[in-house]
Design an enzyme around this catalytic site. Structure first.
Site, PDB file in Angstrom:
ATOM      1  N   HIS A 113       0.866  -1.177   0.000  1.00  0.00           N
ATOM      2  CA  HIS A 113       0.000   0.000   0.000  1.00  0.00           C
ATOM      3  C   HIS A 113       0.901   1.225   0.000  1.00  0.00           C
ATOM      4  O   HIS A 113       1.684   1.408   0.947  1.00  0.00           O
ATOM      5  CB  HIS A 113      -0.887   0.016   1.238  1.00  0.00           C
ATOM      6  CG  HIS A 113      -1.744  -1.214   1.373  1.00  0.00           C
ATOM      7  ND1 HIS A 113      -3.038  -1.271   0.916  1.00  0.00           N
ATOM      8  CD2 HIS A 113      -1.461  -2.448   1.878  1.00  0.00           C
ATOM      9  CE1 HIS A 113      -3.523  -2.482   1.147  1.00  0.00           C
ATOM     10  NE2 HIS A 113      -2.597  -3.216   1.729  1.00  0.00           N
TER      11      HIS A 113
ATOM     12  N   GLU B   5      -7.287 -12.377   6.192  1.00  0.00           N
ATOM     13  CA  GLU B   5      -6.237 -11.796   7.043  1.00  0.00           C
ATOM     14  C   GLU B   5      -6.739 -11.910   8.483  1.00  0.00           C
ATOM     15  O   GLU B   5      -6.154 -12.631   9.287  1.00  0.00           O
ATOM     16  CB  GLU B   5      -5.971 -10.340   6.640  1.00  0.00           C
ATOM     17  CG  GLU B   5      -4.922  -9.631   7.494  1.00  0.00           C
ATOM     18  CD  GLU B   5      -4.776  -8.138   7.151  1.00  0.00           C
ATOM     19  OE1 GLU B   5      -5.695  -7.569   6.531  1.00  0.00           O
ATOM     20  OE2 GLU B   5      -3.740  -7.542   7.544  1.00  0.00           O
TER      21      GLU B   5
ATOM     22  N   HIS C 125      -8.279  -8.309  -0.427  1.00  0.00           N
ATOM     23  CA  HIS C 125      -7.785  -8.801   0.858  1.00  0.00           C
ATOM     24  C   HIS C 125      -8.853  -9.745   1.411  1.00  0.00           C
ATOM     25  O   HIS C 125     -10.035  -9.390   1.465  1.00  0.00           O
ATOM     26  CB  HIS C 125      -7.614  -7.649   1.850  1.00  0.00           C
ATOM     27  CG  HIS C 125      -6.409  -6.793   1.623  1.00  0.00           C
ATOM     28  ND1 HIS C 125      -6.106  -6.224   0.421  1.00  0.00           N
ATOM     29  CD2 HIS C 125      -5.422  -6.411   2.476  1.00  0.00           C
ATOM     30  CE1 HIS C 125      -4.979  -5.525   0.535  1.00  0.00           C
ATOM     31  NE2 HIS C 125      -4.543  -5.613   1.775  1.00  0.00           N
TER      32      HIS C 125
END
Ligand code: ADE
Ligand code: ZN
Length: 339
Positions: free
Chosen positions: A20, A201, A198
């Site tokens: 990121h 996680e 994502h």
């Protein structure tokens, strides 16, 4: 004399696929930009800020990460942020990057979309011409915001489409399942974007299924929790679906309690196509070499396993088949010439 492990890893050609840009904002640059833009930070010094970098979970980190991003105002700021990251990884034999940016973090504060994109793209172009790093930029939606906001961001992106290689999904995972973004991802795919998300996680294996089946991703960012579901692991292996793991991030966000318990080695042994990445290196204590080192040392990875991870980074990328083959040859040449 054999090359020591850190030197070997640092010189090994590799790609970063989970980074990121806002998470590469080093404390020193954050303070410099705050001063340049007359933004007040709730910290007296760089040391004070660094002392606040202690997280129990993803949300505690995100709160600081979004606050830190408030110093990014001008096109030059986004250029400075991006070029600093590229210079760091150029010194680590990273030859290709596929990086995320979160436009909503900035447009929500009134920063024009084009300021953000122009600054980042200028640095990425210089990264190619001056540092020899090829790159793709991935526009990531913030999943804690609404589906409507993601649709609006996709619309805003239209004039800049040529700069975006794909669409991603990040931010607070639990409570914001991939299914919330099924329709906007369908629109993004219809517009020709490859998509990633994502998943797994902090969120459950179910979110990984949703990312695959509803969002139709071509890569899973993180994916740690797939190990809770054998059928899911079998499927990920069979489809050779890349997982972009982030070991130091996992440690700092308490996804794992000790690097020795990181699932990377177990995943390799099960045949999963995994890669190692830094996620938000300014916050989690290291860039690519540090992530490879921490993992290799804690899990006692062999040189062959480390080389496989570097190869996986190119195999999992969006480079063309020919470019991938060329990079695999470079990895082999490096291994052959490095004792
Ligand atoms: N945004 C920046 N880093 C992130 C992470 N590790 N997970 C989710 N969203 C993020
Ligand atoms: Zn991430």
């Amino acid at each position: 004399m054999t090359t020591d492990l850190r030197t070997f890893i640092n010189g090994l050609p590799k790609a970063e696929l989970h980074l990121h840009l806002e998470g590469s904002l080093e404390p020193e640059l954050m303070f410099a930009l705050a001063a340049r833009n007359a933004v007040e930070l709730p910290y007296a010094s760089v040391e004070d800020l660094k002392a606040a970098y202690s997280f129990n979970n993803l949300q505690e980190f995100l709160d600081l990460y979004y606050a830190g991003a408030s110093v990014l105002i001008t096109e030059q700021d986004f250029y400075d942020l991006t070029i600093a990251y590229l210079e760091k990884v150029a010194a680590e034999a990273v030859t290709h990057v596929e990086v995320f940016f979160d436009p909503q973090t900035h447009t929500e504060r009134g920063i024009p979309f084009k300021i953000v994109v122009n600054g980042i793209v200028r640095a990425l172009e210089e990264g190619k011409s001056r540092l020899g790093i090829t790159s793709f930029l991935i526009l990531s939606f913030l999943r804690h915001l609404s589906e409507e906001a993601a649709f609006a961001t996709l619309e805003e992106a239209r004039p800049f489409k040529k700069h975006f290689a794909g669409i991603g999904l990040d931010s607070s995972e639990v409570g914001n399942p991939p299914s919330k973004f099924e329709r906007v991802f369908a629109k993004a795919r219809a517009e020709g974007y490859p998509v990633v998300a994502h998943a797994g996680e902090e969120g459950p294996a179910e979110y990984i299924y949703e990312a695959l089946d509803l969002l139709k991703v071509c890569r899973i960012d993180h994916g740690n929790r797939c190990l809770e579901d054998d059928a899911l692991v079998d499927r990920l292996v069979k489809e050779q679906m890349p997982l972009t793991l982030c070991p130091l991030s996992n440690l700092e966000l308490c996804v794992i309690d000790d690097m020795k318990n990181h699932p990377a080695k177990q995943m390799l042994e099960r045949g999963l196509l995994i890669t190692l990445n830094s996620d938000d290196p300014a916050y989690f204590g290291g860039y690519m070499t540090d992530n490879f080192m921490a993992t290799a040392e804690a899990l006692d990875l062999s040189r062959a396993e480390i080389v496989q991870l570097a190869k996986n980074s190119f195999l999992s990328s969006w480079l063309s088949i020919e470019e991938k083959k060329a990079m695999l040859r470079k990895v082999d040449a490096y291994v052959a010439e490095t004792p």
